[in-house]
Design an enzyme around this catalytic site. Structure first.
Site, PDB file in Angstrom:
ATOM      1  N   GLU A 179       0.830  -1.212   0.000  1.00 39.31           N
ATOM      2  CA  GLU A 179       0.000   0.000   0.000  1.00 39.31           C
ATOM      3  C   GLU A 179       0.862   1.259   0.000  1.00 39.31           C
ATOM      4  O   GLU A 179       0.817   2.074   0.927  1.00 39.31           O
ATOM      5  CB  GLU A 179      -0.963  -0.007   1.190  1.00 39.31           C
ATOM      6  CG  GLU A 179      -2.010  -1.093   1.074  1.00 39.31           C
ATOM      7  CD  GLU A 179      -3.101  -1.018   2.133  1.00 39.31           C
ATOM      8  OE1 GLU A 179      -2.897  -0.358   3.169  1.00 39.31           O
ATOM      9  OE2 GLU A 179      -4.170  -1.615   1.932  1.00 39.31           O
ATOM     10  N   GLU A 372      -5.301  -8.341  -1.034  1.00 43.48           N
ATOM     11  CA  GLU A 372      -5.988  -8.165   0.249  1.00 43.48           C
ATOM     12  C   GLU A 372      -7.443  -7.884  -0.022  1.00 43.48           C
ATOM     13  O   GLU A 372      -7.763  -7.044  -0.886  1.00 43.48           O
ATOM     14  CB  GLU A 372      -5.424  -6.960   1.037  1.00 43.48           C
ATOM     15  CG  GLU A 372      -4.098  -7.207   1.690  1.00 43.48           C
ATOM     16  CD  GLU A 372      -3.661  -6.036   2.567  1.00 43.48           C
ATOM     17  OE1 GLU A 372      -4.532  -5.371   3.178  1.00 43.48           O
ATOM     18  OE2 GLU A 372      -2.454  -5.796   2.642  1.00 43.48           O
TER      19      GLU A 372
HETATM   20  C1  BGP Z   1      -4.356  -2.685   4.901  1.00 41.64           C
HETATM   21  C2  BGP Z   1      -3.032  -3.231   5.313  1.00 41.64           C
HETATM   22  C3  BGP Z   1      -3.040  -4.458   6.124  1.00 41.64           C
HETATM   23  C4  BGP Z   1      -4.311  -4.734   6.892  1.00 41.64           C
HETATM   24  C5  BGP Z   1      -5.581  -4.265   6.231  1.00 41.64           C
HETATM   25  C6  BGP Z   1      -6.807  -4.262   7.110  1.00 41.64           C
HETATM   26  O1  BGP Z   1      -4.306  -1.299   4.997  1.00 41.64           O
HETATM   27  O2  BGP Z   1      -2.184  -3.470   4.206  1.00 41.64           O
HETATM   28  O3  BGP Z   1      -1.864  -4.490   6.830  1.00 41.64           O
HETATM   29  O4  BGP Z   1      -4.213  -4.540   8.214  1.00 41.64           O
HETATM   30  O5  BGP Z   1      -5.465  -3.005   5.646  1.00 41.64           O
HETATM   31  O6  BGP Z   1      -6.846  -3.111   7.879  1.00 41.64           O
HETATM   32  P1  BGP Z   1      -7.063  -3.108   9.436  1.00 41.64           P
HETATM   33  O7  BGP Z   1      -6.068  -4.076   9.987  1.00 41.64           O
HETATM   34  O8  BGP Z   1      -6.831  -1.744   9.856  1.00 41.64           O
HETATM   35  O9  BGP Z   1      -8.452  -3.570   9.648  1.00 41.64           O
END
Ligand code: BGP
Length: 479
Positions: A179, A372
């Site tokens: 990201e 993701e």
């Molecule tokens: C993205 C990241 C991850 C992950 C995901 C979910 O921004 O790449 O590392 O954590 O989001 O977000 P969160 O964990 O804040 O729910």
């Protein structure tokens, strides 16, 4: 028709959110270790509260996380049981270079990842490796201020060289930065940046972005030189920006937001700064310093494929329009009245994934990889101790349907799908454990208690069938 035969199904994690073992195996301290849970997390990850060491007043969830450092064999066995063909993981930079600036890598850290790759190989699982997933050695933050310094390119490439050489036989698919557009929203997390009082934050962020973009292009060059069959991708947080209404001002604002989000991938995929970015940065008095040769580097080494995370779309209104705000993947937007929202207030928009896939593919015409996607939810065990996570199955099923439509009906070239947090892990935005994404429940709670025991949720068996049928069987039993 369905998904292509070589479509890769699997799951994704990040070192700092699952490994723990932060001081084991010679590992050094990283920015991700010192991000506390609780009220100060927001200020720390955005670079507005400087925290480069741990203190007694805060809790630091990455320290133990879900202890994958000691459970990885069991975890990979469970991934294999679900039929994973790919497992996306990241390297903790400070396991390989504890301070970041050593000349020689830490062999114990290399051994740890070698063992992970050996386990994957045992089950025929291909690793997809994020070189840097929100990870920056504290040693380098102290030495040069993180990615605000151009020196970071040298240290990052040193890491890349070790990885590409030592894991040449184990890894074909690499992502340069997780990201990468998060620099703009969480610069300490994304680039190890702490702001000084009164400095021009935009200038610092875009300077750091430039360094990461050059580093990313040079990593592509290095990967191809060291292993011509390796494939290297960029990774950004995607999610189409919808105009709140058809009022031209709202449409314009949505387009502008979308360009800001595509800026990084535009450079990484097309090889040059888009003109909208150059003009707007200049208009704001922002001039990232570039060295001679940078333009050629960006141009000569674009990525092979485009990876992205998708959690939700965003709804954008012009600033003169006051609307209720919605949460989202570290981005805020206005509330979309047509969507449902998760326990954490994130919009749920499967159709938005089809729209995003089309938008990204139209823009770059390169293979895509969804690395993701998932639902962060509160999971409560039933009387038998089972997590019946039908809400997660519903979320994933609808997103997979949308993805299937994009592949089958719209002709999008999609390499694979790794759902986020395939086993429960620490949330990046909130630092919470109770925001769970996994098919595998981990007994670890926010107060620090728990045995780290792993157990299968209802979605585990569902996803196993999805993979076994290459995305044809999407209904869960009893539906
Ligand atoms: C993205 C990241 C991850 C992950 C995901 C979910 O921004 O790449 O590392 O954590 O989001 O977000 P969160 O964990 O804040 O729910």
């Amino acid at each position: 028709m369905g998904f292509p035969k070589n479509f890769m199904w699997g799951g994704a994690t990040a070192a700092n959110q699952c490994e723990g073992g932060f001081h084991e195996g010679g590992r050094g301290l990283a920015n991700v270790d010192v991000c506390p849970s609780g009220a100060d997390r927001g200020a720390v990850i955005t670079g507005h509260k400087k925290m480069l060491a741990m203190d007694a007043q805060h809790q630091y969830p990455a320290v133990e996380a879900v202890d994958m450092y000691h459970h990885f064999r069991e975890d990979i066995r469970l991934f294999a049981e679900m039929g994973f063909q790919v497992y996306r993981l990241s390297i903790a930079w400070t396991r390989i270079f504890p301070n970041g600036d050593e000349e020689q890598p830490n062999e114990e850290g290399i051994r740890f990842y070698q063992e992970i790759f050996n386990e994957c190989k045992k089950y025929g699982i291909k690793p997809l490796v994020t070189i840097c997933h929100f990870d920056c050695p504290i040693g380098l933050i102290q030495k040069c201020g993180g990615w605000r310094s151009r020196d970071m390119i040298t240290y990052y490439l040193r890491l890349c060289k070790v990885l590409f050489t030592r894991f040449r036989e184990d890894v074909t698919y690499w992502l340069t930065f997780n990201e990468i557009n998060m620099i703009l929203h969480a610069p300490f997390l994304g680039a190890g940046i702490c702001f000084e009082e009164g400095e021009n934050e935009m200038q610092v962020k875009y300077q750091a972005a430039h360094h990461e973009l050059v580093a990313s292009a040079l990593a592509v060059k290095l990967a191809h030189e060291l292993n011509p069959s390796s494939r290297i991708g960029c990774m950004f947080a995607a999610g189409s920006a919808y105009p709140y209404s058809c009022r031209p001002l709202d449409v314009w604002e949505a387009l502008r937001t979308s360009q800001e989000n595509y800026f990084f991938a535009d450079v990484q995929a097309r090889g040059y700064y888009p003109s909208y970015a150059k003009t707007r940065l200049r208009a704001q008095g922002i001039y990232p310093l570039m060295e001679e040769g940078d333009t050629q580097i960006l141009q000569k080494y674009p990525v092979d494929f485009i990876a992205f995370s998708y959690y939700n779309s965003r709804c954008i209104a012009a600033s003169d329009c006051i609307r209720e705000e919605a949460e989202g993947n570290l981005f805020r937007s206005v509330k979309n009245p047509y969507l449902k929202y998760s326990d954490w207030g994130w919009p749920i928009d499967p159709m938005g994934l089809r729209i995003t896939l089309n938008e990204v593919y139209d823009r770059y015409q390169k293979p895509l990889f969804i690395v993701e996607n998932g639902l962060g939810a509160l999971d409560e065990p039933d009387d038998q101790g089972l997590i019946v996570d039908d809400y997660r199955i519903d979320y994933l099923r609808e997103h997979i349907r949308a993805m299937k439509a994009a592949v089958e009906e719209d002709g999008v070239d999609l390499m694979g799908y790794t759902s986020w947090g395939c086993l429960d892990l620490v949330s990046a935005s909130s630092g919470e454990m109770k925001k769970r994404y996994g098919f595998i429940y981990v007994d670890k709670q926010d107060d620090g208690s728990g045995t780290f025991a792993r157990s299968r949720k209802k979605s585990f068996e569902w996803y196993r069938k999805v993979i076994a049928s290459n995305g044809e069987i999407l209904e869960s039993d009893g539906d």
